[in-house]
Structure formats: structure tokens, C-alpha cells
Design a protein around this motif. Structure first.
Motif, mmCIF file in Angstrom:
data_model
loop_
_atom_site.group_PDB
_atom_site.id
_atom_site.type_symbol
_atom_site.label_atom_id
_atom_site.label_comp_id
_atom_site.label_asym_id
_atom_site.label_seq_id
_atom_site.Cartn_x
_atom_site.Cartn_y
_atom_site.Cartn_z
ATOM 1 N N GLU A 42 40.745 36.823 47.724
ATOM 2 C CA GLU A 42 40.526 35.731 46.831
ATOM 3 C C GLU A 42 40.359 35.954 45.535
ATOM 4 O O GLU A 42 40.969 35.218 44.577
ATOM 5 C CB GLU A 42 39.201 34.954 47.281
ATOM 6 N N ALA A 43 39.525 36.995 45.111
ATOM 7 C CA ALA A 43 39.219 37.454 43.614
ATOM 8 C C ALA A 43 40.479 38.028 43.197
ATOM 9 O O ALA A 43 40.823 37.684 41.984
ATOM 10 C CB ALA A 43 38.167 38.282 43.773
ATOM 11 N N VAL A 44 41.318 38.874 43.989
ATOM 12 C CA VAL A 44 42.355 39.403 43.341
ATOM 13 C C VAL A 44 43.548 38.414 42.989
ATOM 14 O O VAL A 44 44.006 38.541 41.780
ATOM 15 C CB VAL A 44 43.211 40.439 44.459
ATOM 16 N N GLU A 45 43.821 37.466 43.605
ATOM 17 C CA GLU A 45 44.621 36.513 43.538
ATOM 18 C C GLU A 45 44.260 35.415 42.131
ATOM 19 O O GLU A 45 45.047 35.278 41.442
ATOM 20 C CB GLU A 45 45.042 35.552 44.725
ATOM 21 N N ARG A 46 42.991 35.228 42.209
ATOM 22 C CA ARG A 46 42.608 34.435 41.041
ATOM 23 C C ARG A 46 42.953 35.374 39.652
ATOM 24 O O ARG A 46 43.323 34.636 38.787
ATOM 25 C CB ARG A 46 40.998 34.139 41.061
ATOM 26 N N THR A 47 42.533 36.413 39.882
ATOM 27 C CA THR A 47 42.694 37.310 38.470
ATOM 28 C C THR A 47 44.350 37.551 38.099
ATOM 29 O O THR A 47 44.555 36.934 36.979
ATOM 30 C CB THR A 47 42.104 38.610 38.781
ATOM 31 N N TRP A 48 45.099 37.641 39.172
ATOM 32 C CA TRP A 48 46.659 37.797 38.815
ATOM 33 C C TRP A 48 47.255 36.430 38.333
ATOM 34 O O TRP A 48 48.123 36.342 37.640
ATOM 35 C CB TRP A 48 47.497 38.584 40.049
ATOM 36 N N ARG A 49 46.625 35.154 39.070
ATOM 37 C CA ARG A 49 47.177 33.807 38.775
ATOM 38 C C ARG A 49 46.963 33.667 37.309
ATOM 39 O O ARG A 49 47.508 33.028 36.364
ATOM 40 C CB ARG A 49 46.796 32.953 39.707
ATOM 41 N N GLN A 61 48.505 49.293 43.709
ATOM 42 C CA GLN A 61 48.793 49.847 42.261
ATOM 43 C C GLN A 61 47.673 49.823 41.521
ATOM 44 O O GLN A 61 47.056 48.704 41.624
ATOM 45 C CB GLN A 61 50.027 48.965 41.654
ATOM 46 N N ARG A 62 47.421 50.747 40.375
ATOM 47 C CA ARG A 62 46.445 50.354 39.311
ATOM 48 C C ARG A 62 46.875 49.389 38.547
ATOM 49 O O ARG A 62 47.976 48.921 38.390
ATOM 50 C CB ARG A 62 46.646 51.908 38.493
ATOM 51 N N THR A 63 45.924 48.647 38.008
ATOM 52 C CA THR A 63 46.245 47.317 37.152
ATOM 53 C C THR A 63 47.156 47.626 35.999
ATOM 54 O O THR A 63 48.214 46.903 35.843
ATOM 55 C CB THR A 63 44.950 46.769 36.654
ATOM 56 N N VAL A 64 47.023 48.697 35.392
ATOM 57 C CA VAL A 64 47.834 49.250 34.182
ATOM 58 C C VAL A 64 49.243 49.282 34.476
ATOM 59 O O VAL A 64 50.149 48.889 33.677
ATOM 60 C CB VAL A 64 47.413 50.444 33.461
ATOM 61 N N GLU A 65 49.613 49.601 35.819
ATOM 62 C CA GLU A 65 50.909 49.907 36.267
ATOM 63 C C GLU A 65 51.517 48.361 36.474
ATOM 64 O O GLU A 65 52.601 48.093 36.022
ATOM 65 C CB GLU A 65 51.014 50.817 37.511
ATOM 66 N N THR A 66 50.969 47.521 36.975
ATOM 67 C CA THR A 66 51.305 46.038 37.493
ATOM 68 C C THR A 66 51.515 45.384 35.948
ATOM 69 O O THR A 66 52.417 44.785 36.068
ATOM 70 C CB THR A 66 50.235 45.302 38.372
ATOM 71 N N TRP A 70 41.455 43.143 29.514
ATOM 72 C CA TRP A 70 41.269 41.869 29.800
ATOM 73 C C TRP A 70 41.274 41.582 31.268
ATOM 74 O O TRP A 70 40.229 40.884 31.699
ATOM 75 C CB TRP A 70 42.275 40.716 29.269
ATOM 76 N N LEU A 71 42.304 42.129 32.054
ATOM 77 C CA LEU A 71 42.262 41.721 33.556
ATOM 78 C C LEU A 71 41.209 42.405 34.234
ATOM 79 O O LEU A 71 40.448 41.944 35.189
ATOM 80 C CB LEU A 71 43.700 42.234 33.965
ATOM 81 N N VAL A 72 40.794 43.580 33.837
ATOM 82 C CA VAL A 72 39.592 44.508 34.361
ATOM 83 C C VAL A 72 38.356 43.818 34.308
ATOM 84 O O VAL A 72 37.516 43.478 35.170
ATOM 85 C CB VAL A 72 39.404 45.796 33.774
ATOM 86 N N ALA A 73 38.162 43.006 33.028
ATOM 87 C CA ALA A 73 36.791 42.317 32.675
ATOM 88 C C ALA A 73 36.864 41.087 33.494
ATOM 89 O O ALA A 73 35.810 40.527 34.060
ATOM 90 C CB ALA A 73 37.098 41.731 31.215
ATOM 91 N N GLN A 74 38.046 40.347 33.759
ATOM 92 C CA GLN A 74 38.145 39.205 34.805
ATOM 93 C C GLN A 74 37.673 39.671 36.416
ATOM 94 O O GLN A 74 37.042 38.812 37.039
ATOM 95 C CB GLN A 74 39.370 38.893 34.713
ATOM 96 N N ASP A 75 38.268 40.637 36.705
ATOM 97 C CA ASP A 75 37.863 41.367 37.808
ATOM 98 C C ASP A 75 36.477 41.560 38.130
ATOM 99 O O ASP A 75 35.667 41.199 39.161
ATOM 100 C CB ASP A 75 38.908 42.607 38.325
#
Length: 222
Positions: free
Chosen positions: A23-30, A50-55, A72-77
Motif C-alpha cells: 500500500e505504501a509503495v504504491e502510494r509513493t510511486w503514484r 530495485q533501488r529507488t534511484v534506479e527506478t 523526495w521519494l525517500v522522504a515520502q516513503d
């Protein structure tokens, strides 16, 4: 049907392997997709393991500051662990393992790994190898080799628990005995033992090492 294997150490991926953070992963990538007008489903299809930076580097529009967007994404996670839970039986298995005989090897950063494990009510091991600790992410075996070295054991004497193709490839390349957690059906999962959770798992510390018994899924092959 059960899986019985003896090893000197157990190495676990985190997301999808010890915890369900879907749930959390999908919210962040959306959120990321919405910021850049991207297809969230396409990103999610390849992001796991994958690591976030690679995606980010793979999907961000040209000219995007990849490092800033990753931060920014890491902070969201880190701020959003709602819905993160342990897989059934995971807490009991980890509690039964001797300290210094298991490690976490995750594509998440260290802070995020600590937050998600805490949210799921799981303990942290003495050895945690995160995305911050390696030069090359999965499917490169660096993370699993590093974890085995820090535990003082040969990677070939480890059992690696993974739920994604990149992680299974990494564990195999490191020399570990790979166990598939969940429904992943990629090439690296073919012919490998499979579990859906850790209910009924038992670990005994013997003279020969850790004797691990797991309940195989109905589709498992050993």
C-alpha cells in the motif's frame, strides 16, 4: 510438504519477503507518476526489488534532477508507513533466530528499512545491508555477499529469501540457496522452493548450523 535446509546464516530481503508494504509503495510511486505525468502502472511493474534511484533514472523525464527526485521519494516513503504489516509467522521466526546469524539485505535505504521494520513490529538484525551500503543494487550480488561477510560466513552457506526477480538473481549470483517468497513466477524462481508465509517455520541451532524447516506452498518444488 516441508522444506528442510541447513545453513550457517539466513539472509532476508524486506519488502514482500518479511513485510507487506504494498500500500505504501504504491502510494509513493503514484505521487511520483502524477508529478511527472507518467504511467504509474508501468513504473510499479518494474520498480519492485530495485533501488529507488534506479527506478527514478529509468522513468524520470529528461532533465530531471535524479538525486533530488530520489530524495523526495525517500522522504515520502519514510513519512508514510501506513498499512505496512509483517508476513504471517515472520515475527516468530525472527525471534527464534540466534543473533548474528541472520541479516536484512534490502533495496530500501537504511532509514526507510528501519521505519518499515518498526511499523511491521519486526526486530532489526545486527547486520543490515541497505541501498545506502552498496555501489551496485540487485541483481548484483554485492549486497548478499556483503551481508555474509559481515556475519562471518561464506555466502554459499546461506539461505536467501526473496520475492522478486532481481533479488533472486542477486542471491543466486552470491552463491546462496534461494527460497521464493510469494507468487513471483520469473525465470529465477523456476525450480526453487517456495513459501507463502512463515507459519509453521522452525529453526534449530545445531552443531552443523541452523536447521530450518519451512512449510512449502502447494506449488513448491525442492
Amino acid at each position: 510438504m516441508g522444506i528442510v535446509v541447513t545453513a550457517q546464516a539466513l539472509l532476508f530481503d524486506m519488502d514482500g519477503t518479511l513485510i507487506d508494504s504494498t500500500e505504501a509503495v504504491e502510494r509513493t510511486w503514484r505521487r511520483f507518476a502524477a508529478r511527472h505525468g507518467l504511467d504509474a502502472a508501468e513504473i510499479l511493474a518494474g520498480a519492485h526489488g530495485q533501488r529507488t534511484v534506479e527506478t527514478v533514472a529509468e522513468h524520470a523525464p529528461p532533465g530531471t534532477d535524479v538525486a533530488a527526485e530520489t530524495a523526495w521519494l525517500v522522504a515520502q516513503d519514510v513519512a508514510d508507513t501506513r498499512g505496512t504489516v509483517a508476513l504471517p509467522g515472520a515475527a516468530d521466526l525472527l525471534a527464534a533466530l540466534p543473533r548474528g546469524r541472520w541479516a536484512l539485505v534490502t533495496s530500501a535505504g537504511r532509514e526507510l528499512a528501519e521505519r518499515r521494520m518498526a511499523a511491521a513490529g519486526l526486530p532489526l538484525p545486527e547486520v543490515l545491508v541497505s541501498a545506502d551500503d552498496v555501489r551496485r543494487g540487485k541483481p548484483d550480488p554485492e549486497g548478499y555477499r556483503t551481508a555474509a561477510t559481515l556475519l562471518g560466513t561464506d555466502p554459499r552457506a546461506t539461505v536467501v529469501f526473496e520475492d522478486a526477480e532481481a533479488g533472486l538473481l542477486a542471491g543466486r549470483a552470491a552463491g546462496g540457496y534461494t527460497v521464493v517468497v510469494g507468487p513471483h513466477e520469473g525465470a529465477a524462481a523456476e525450480g526453487r522452493p517456495r513459501i507463502t508465509d512463515y507459519l509453521g517455520a522452525h529453526c534449530a541451532d545445531t552443531d552443523d548450523g541452523l536447521r530450518l524447516t519451512l512449510r512449502a506452498s502447494a506449488t513448491a518444488t525442492v
